[in-house]
Motif scaffolding. Structure first.
Motif, short mmCIF file in Angstrom:
data_model
loop_
_atom_site.label_atom_id
_atom_site.label_comp_id
_atom_site.label_asym_id
_atom_site.label_seq_id
_atom_site.Cartn_x
_atom_site.Cartn_y
_atom_site.Cartn_z
N THR A 1 58.53 -3.43 38.11
CA THR A 1 57.11 -3.96 39.28
C THR A 1 55.84 -2.97 38.22
O THR A 1 55.15 -2.45 38.66
N ALA A 2 56.25 -2.03 37.79
CA ALA A 2 55.12 -1.41 37.47
C ALA A 2 54.17 -1.66 36.31
O ALA A 2 54.41 -3.02 35.74
N THR A 3 53.29 -1.21 36.62
CA THR A 3 52.22 -1.95 35.55
C THR A 3 51.63 -1.56 34.30
O THR A 3 51.85 -0.66 33.45
N ALA A 4 51.26 -2.21 33.97
CA ALA A 4 50.75 -2.24 32.33
C ALA A 4 49.73 -1.52 31.75
O ALA A 4 49.71 -1.16 30.84
N ASP A 5 48.61 -1.24 33.18
CA ASP A 5 47.70 -0.47 32.60
C ASP A 5 47.24 0.83 32.42
O ASP A 5 48.10 1.94 33.32
N PRO A 6 47.39 1.72 31.35
CA PRO A 6 47.46 2.55 31.26
C PRO A 6 46.76 3.79 31.59
O PRO A 6 46.86 5.11 31.82
N HIS A 7 45.33 3.19 32.01
CA HIS A 7 45.08 4.34 33.29
C HIS A 7 45.63 4.67 34.27
O HIS A 7 45.06 5.57 34.83
N ARG A 8 46.89 3.92 35.18
CA ARG A 8 47.06 4.16 36.70
C ARG A 8 48.74 5.19 35.39
O ARG A 8 48.15 5.83 36.65
N THR A 9 48.54 4.79 34.68
CA THR A 9 50.05 6.12 34.24
C THR A 9 49.31 6.89 32.96
O THR A 9 50.74 7.91 33.21
N ARG A 10 48.39 7.40 33.72
CA ARG A 10 47.76 7.86 32.27
C ARG A 10 48.37 9.95 33.39
O ARG A 10 47.93 10.03 34.45
N ARG A 11 48.38 10.98 32.26
CA ARG A 11 48.58 11.96 32.78
C ARG A 11 47.09 12.15 34.06
O ARG A 11 46.12 11.94 33.64
N ARG A 12 47.44 13.14 34.60
CA ARG A 12 46.09 13.95 35.54
C ARG A 12 46.09 14.91 35.16
O ARG A 12 46.59 16.13 35.25
N ASP A 13 43.96 15.18 34.70
CA ASP A 13 44.43 16.77 34.20
C ASP A 13 43.90 17.73 35.73
O ASP A 13 43.79 18.55 35.15
N LEU A 14 43.45 16.71 36.73
CA LEU A 14 42.45 17.89 37.53
C LEU A 14 43.19 16.88 38.91
O LEU A 14 43.29 15.72 39.26
N LEU A 15 43.78 17.86 39.66
CA LEU A 15 44.16 17.44 41.07
C LEU A 15 43.79 18.58 42.01
O LEU A 15 44.21 19.55 42.36
N GLU A 16 42.45 17.64 42.79
CA GLU A 16 42.06 18.70 43.87
C GLU A 16 42.97 18.92 45.19
O GLU A 16 43.24 17.24 46.01
N LEU A 17 42.71 19.65 45.94
CA LEU A 17 43.43 19.61 46.63
C LEU A 17 43.61 20.15 48.55
O LEU A 17 43.00 21.58 48.20
N GLU A 18 42.88 19.65 49.10
CA GLU A 18 41.77 19.97 50.25
C GLU A 18 42.89 20.12 51.40
O GLU A 18 43.34 19.77 51.98
N ILE A 19 43.32 22.11 51.65
CA ILE A 19 44.23 22.18 51.72
C ILE A 19 43.98 22.42 53.22
O ILE A 19 44.89 23.02 54.00
N THR A 20 42.92 22.54 53.57
CA THR A 20 42.21 23.03 55.16
C THR A 20 41.09 22.16 55.60
O THR A 20 40.32 21.65 54.14
N SER A 21 40.85 22.50 56.90
CA SER A 21 39.69 21.85 57.07
C SER A 21 38.35 22.66 57.57
O SER A 21 37.75 22.87 58.44
N ARG A 22 39.41 23.37 58.01
CA ARG A 22 38.94 25.03 58.90
C ARG A 22 37.84 25.61 57.60
O ARG A 22 37.90 26.09 56.34
N CYS A 23 36.10 26.28 57.80
CA CYS A 23 35.43 26.75 57.14
C CYS A 23 34.59 27.60 58.21
O CYS A 23 34.43 26.86 59.77
N GLN A 24 34.03 28.69 57.54
CA GLN A 24 34.09 29.61 58.90
C GLN A 24 32.01 28.96 59.01
O GLN A 24 31.30 29.69 59.54
N LEU A 25 31.33 28.98 58.25
CA LEU A 25 30.05 27.93 58.01
C LEU A 25 30.17 26.34 58.58
O LEU A 25 31.25 25.75 59.18
N THR A 26 29.10 26.21 59.51
CA THR A 26 28.92 25.16 60.51
C THR A 26 28.14 24.18 59.88
O THR A 26 26.89 23.27 60.96
#
Length: 311
Positions: free
Chosen positions: A9-34
């Motif tokens: 079932t693997a796709t042949a599209d190279p854009h789907r399996t290319r390496r990911r240079d950056l992964l953004e991790l939104e580890i919380t929704s808490r913030c001191q600002l309003t």
């Protein structure tokens, strides 16, 4: 988080399996600002850290290392408010992954300063005006301008490279003066962007026209509930989840490929931006003569990589 892969079932599209240079991790929704009028994350002082546990985030980081992610960006909310923020940064560094901390720099603990000084960690923040009134009107927190400005100065004193983004939110905000002030302080990576119509800033429904053309191309983001999206601004385009699943499976899914096709490209005539490094939340305004057609498509946190590949 066990990886599964069915070659049939693997796709042949190279854009789907290319390496990911950056992964953004939104580890919380808490913030001191309003702030509410422009914050893509809909964060605030009463928000929670999400359903992802510390072990869940560690498993994500482990898999990110296995599939070739070179950098993770800890975002929120205010990521330093997560009770295991230091542990998660250390876990990424132990896996030989570079780390960027995107902080509002409203409050910085001593142990976090020591962490920011680590050679594998970089620091980014947002700034809105060169006056207390202008900056605090955007953040919704009195005293935030003084605090953030002081901590930018402290970071520079400690030899920490700080990348700063200015989002033009309010009329008369003094954006140009803010940039001049930052330059006078010694900040060299400064980018200016408009408000993006996603999150709290969405007037009706969010649109892919508001996204950086590089979302889902060499990058991805994970929300506090484990949802995987093409970037932090593309949170309205979920492609799967790492809760009970894997990043690799998401990147090889039909849904990921479909979302990629929905995101318009941003390439100006004769000037091609670095397609793997353009970040969607506040955009870059690169210095120099060459600028993409829409110069608001990159994020302040990686200015050198966001500069166009032309003279």
């Amino acid at each position: 988080m066990e990886e599964t892969h069915d070659p049939s079932t693997a796709t042949a599209d190279p854009h789907r399996t290319r390496r990911r240079d950056l992964l953004e991790l939104e580890i919380t929704s808490r913030c001191q600002l309003t702030r509410s009028s422009h914050c893509y994350a809909e964060a605030g002082p009463t928000k929670a850290h999400g359903t992802m546990t510390t072990d869940d985030w560690k498993q994500v980081i482990d898999e990110a290392a296995r599939i070739g992610v070179t950098k993770v960006q800890f975002i929120g909310g205010e990521p330093t408010l997560h009770p295991d923020f230091t542990k998660l940064v250390g876990h990424a560094l132990d896996r030989a992954i570079g780390v960027q901390e995107y902080s509002n720099l409203y409050r910085v603990k001593l142990r976090h300063w020591r962490l920011f000084e680590h050679p594998g960690v970089s620091l980014a923040t947002s700034y809105y005006a060169n006056t207390d009134e202008g900056h605090d009107a955007v953040t919704g927190r009195k005293g935030s301008h003084v605090a953030t400005r002081s901590n930018i100065i402290e970071a520079l004193r400690r030899g920490i490279h700080v990348q700063v983004g200015i989002v033009d939110v309010l009329a008369g905000q003094r954006v140009d003066q803010a940039r001049a002030e930052l330059e006078a302080l010694g900040v060299t990576d400064i980018n200016i962007d408009r408000v993006r119509g996603v999150g709290n800033a969405a007037k009706l429904l969010p649109s892919t026209s508001e996204l950086c053309g590089n979302c889902a191309k060499g990058r991805a983001a994970i929300m506090p509930d484990g949802a995987v999206t093409p970037c932090v601004l593309g949170r309205f385009l979920p492609t799967g989840s790492v809760k009970g699943g894997s990043l690799k499976a998401v990147f090889e899914s039909d849904r990921w490929g479909q979302v990629q096709q929905l995101i318009p490209q941003r390439v100006g005539a004769g000037c091609t931006p670095d397609e793997d490094s353009c970040m969607p939340s506040p955009g870059a305004n690169p210095s120099g003569a060459c600028t993409p057609a829409d110069s608001n498509d990159c994020d302040p946190s990686r200015t050198p990589a966001c500069n166009p590949k032309c003279n």
